[in-house]
Design a protein around this motif. Sequence first.
Motif, short mmCIF file in Angstrom:
data_model
loop_
_atom_site.label_atom_id
_atom_site.label_comp_id
_atom_site.label_asym_id
_atom_site.label_seq_id
_atom_site.Cartn_x
_atom_site.Cartn_y
_atom_site.Cartn_z
N GLY A 17 -83.33 17.58 18.96
CA GLY A 17 -82.22 18.16 19.71
C GLY A 17 -81.69 19.43 19.07
N ILE A 18 -81.62 19.43 17.75
CA ILE A 18 -81.12 20.63 17.04
C ILE A 18 -82.07 21.79 17.26
N ILE A 19 -83.35 21.47 17.07
CA ILE A 19 -84.33 22.54 17.21
C ILE A 19 -84.33 23.05 18.63
N ALA A 20 -84.26 22.12 19.58
CA ALA A 20 -84.29 22.54 20.98
C ALA A 20 -83.07 23.41 21.32
N ALA A 21 -81.90 23.05 20.80
CA ALA A 21 -80.71 23.83 21.13
C ALA A 21 -80.73 25.20 20.46
N ALA A 22 -81.10 25.24 19.18
CA ALA A 22 -81.16 26.53 18.49
C ALA A 22 -82.28 27.37 19.08
N ALA A 23 -83.41 26.71 19.37
CA ALA A 23 -84.50 27.46 19.99
C ALA A 23 -84.11 27.86 21.41
N GLY A 24 -83.28 27.03 22.05
CA GLY A 24 -82.80 27.38 23.39
C GLY A 24 -81.99 28.65 23.36
N SER A 25 -81.20 28.83 22.31
CA SER A 25 -80.44 30.07 22.17
C SER A 25 -81.39 31.23 21.87
N ALA A 26 -82.35 30.96 20.99
CA ALA A 26 -83.26 32.04 20.57
C ALA A 26 -84.20 32.45 21.70
N VAL A 27 -84.80 31.46 22.33
CA VAL A 27 -85.76 31.79 23.39
C VAL A 27 -85.01 32.13 24.67
N GLY A 28 -85.24 33.31 25.16
CA GLY A 28 -84.53 33.72 26.37
C GLY A 28 -85.16 34.97 26.93
N LEU A 29 -84.33 35.77 27.56
CA LEU A 29 -84.85 37.01 28.15
C LEU A 29 -85.44 37.91 27.07
N GLY A 30 -84.93 37.75 25.85
CA GLY A 30 -85.43 38.56 24.74
C GLY A 30 -86.93 38.38 24.55
N ASN A 31 -87.41 37.16 24.70
CA ASN A 31 -88.82 36.89 24.48
C ASN A 31 -89.67 37.31 25.67
N ILE A 32 -89.18 36.98 26.86
CA ILE A 32 -90.06 37.11 28.02
C ILE A 32 -89.86 38.44 28.74
N TRP A 33 -88.63 38.91 28.78
CA TRP A 33 -88.37 40.18 29.45
C TRP A 33 -88.43 41.36 28.48
N LYS A 34 -87.69 41.23 27.35
CA LYS A 34 -87.53 42.42 26.52
C LYS A 34 -88.71 42.68 25.57
N PHE A 35 -89.17 41.61 24.91
CA PHE A 35 -90.22 41.83 23.92
C PHE A 35 -91.45 42.52 24.50
N PRO A 36 -92.00 42.04 25.64
CA PRO A 36 -93.18 42.73 26.17
C PRO A 36 -92.91 44.20 26.51
N TYR A 37 -91.73 44.49 27.08
CA TYR A 37 -91.57 45.88 27.50
C TYR A 37 -91.30 46.82 26.33
N ILE A 38 -90.59 46.35 25.30
CA ILE A 38 -90.42 47.29 24.18
C ILE A 38 -91.72 47.42 23.38
N THR A 39 -92.52 46.35 23.36
CA THR A 39 -93.83 46.47 22.71
C THR A 39 -94.67 47.48 23.48
N GLY A 40 -94.60 47.39 24.80
CA GLY A 40 -95.33 48.34 25.64
C GLY A 40 -94.86 49.78 25.42
N ASN A 41 -93.55 49.95 25.31
CA ASN A 41 -92.98 51.29 25.10
C ASN A 41 -93.37 51.88 23.76
N ASN A 42 -93.56 50.98 22.77
CA ASN A 42 -93.79 51.47 21.42
C ASN A 42 -95.24 51.37 20.96
N GLY A 43 -96.14 51.29 21.91
CA GLY A 43 -97.55 51.43 21.58
C GLY A 43 -98.32 50.16 21.26
N GLY A 44 -97.71 48.97 21.37
CA GLY A 44 -98.49 47.75 21.24
C GLY A 44 -98.56 47.15 19.85
N ALA A 45 -99.80 46.88 19.38
CA ALA A 45 -100.03 46.03 18.20
C ALA A 45 -99.29 46.45 16.93
#
Length: 455
Positions: A17-45
């Motif tokens: 439960g603790i991991i799920a709640a803390a991970a619930g806060s961590a995992v969000g638009l940041g991972n799925i929406w923002k991370f791919p697009y800023i990685t794309g903007n900044n050249g990838g690997a």
Amino acid sequence: MGKKEAKRKDQFGSKFGIIAAAAGSAVGLGNIWKFPYITGNNGGAAFLIVYLFFIFLIGFPIMTSEFIIGRKTGRNVHGAFERLAPGKTWGKFGYLGIFAAFTILSFYCVVAGWSIEYLINSLSNSFWELTPQQYSDLFDSLVVSGIKPVIYLVIFMSLTALIVMAGVKDGIEKYAKILMPFLLLIIIILDIRAITLPGASKGLEFFFRPDFSKLNAHAVLEALGHAFFSLSLGMGVLITYGAYVGKKENLSTTALQVTIADTVIAILAGVAIFPAVFAFDLNPGAGPGLVYKTLPIVFQQMPAGHFFGFMFFLLLLIAALTSSISLLEVVVAYFVDELKMVRKNATIMAAALITILSILCSLSLGSVKINLFGLSFFDLLDKISSNFALPIGGFSIAIFAGWYLKRKSVKQELTNNNTLQVKWFGIFMFLVKWLAPFGIGVVFLYKLGLFNLFK
Ligand code: PHE
């Protein structure tokens, strides 16, 4: 009933439960929406590698420190510092947390609102018949369409406020436990489809084969800021959650598991998106619309794609909710404790204020041109929080845990009063005391151009 008893009653019910709640806060638009697009903007690997470096060597020790501060005191952000450093300026750290929560939530609600639109769209057959160009146009026109995204963001904020008002703990733990693994499953299914698309290898190469010539000071700062954003660090969310963690839990393994879960989801999101971007000849630097423009095309190409598409947007929304409630909770806890407000009123007031900012933020992308420092209000809030408020918050936490608190008392909390063996305590202290503050400091000076003065 004393405050202490109330806290104890509210403890998380299980380790998962603790991991799920803390991970619930961590995992969000940041991972799925923002991370791919800023990685794309900044050249990838190359960007990915710098990001991973910051996540594990700076983010992880700071997350552990936040848990230590939270569990040690059983308090909210402000109260935690007050208790450990009575009468010192440290208590003011709470203000930074509030400020960050306001700025982040303002643009977060806008993006989450877009996914409500996509969730609704995914129910209609015609949405699934568009061409890549039409998906791209659809997103671009939604964002500037004025009233529609405003309605969605208000709906999203209301949902967030309702959950926070009802009291977070039971709700978060219960839902996060079921929904987070489910989100992981859908992303893995998406990944399998994406990497088997013809032409996918170019996308994987972009994501995994580094070209360091594409890195610059700005990209490095952005990687640092995003490491904080993605792990929900530097503003007290994890201090607050740490207060609900039982005394027997192992804080450093919990932090490590949350860090790994967050990173894995971000990488899996990248693996879903970049192969598709290259397979369909899209632009990896398309910006904030990247996910919304790309993934519908992948869903189109897979069996039961409409169903998976619908589920994906639903889970994206839920992932956003488990993050937004943690953000609003920081403000509400503060209003309740410091302004002595009733929880319900505190929630309504905080949500109303943030909604106003959020509406401005959404309108700034289209009809109302609010430009400050050459950025739209939306971009400005995003940049201020990720690139400044959170790293500065993280820096302060590292200084507090590494220099202000006694080494012995940190060790006591981390080892549960010497009942656990934490072999790498020395390394942990080195990271918190030296590497994290030094790393953040260097990135800032570099970004401010101070290192170029001598060139
Ligand atoms: N970590 C969340 C995400 O990745 C955003 C967030 C930032 C939540 C800071 C809480 C605090 O979407």
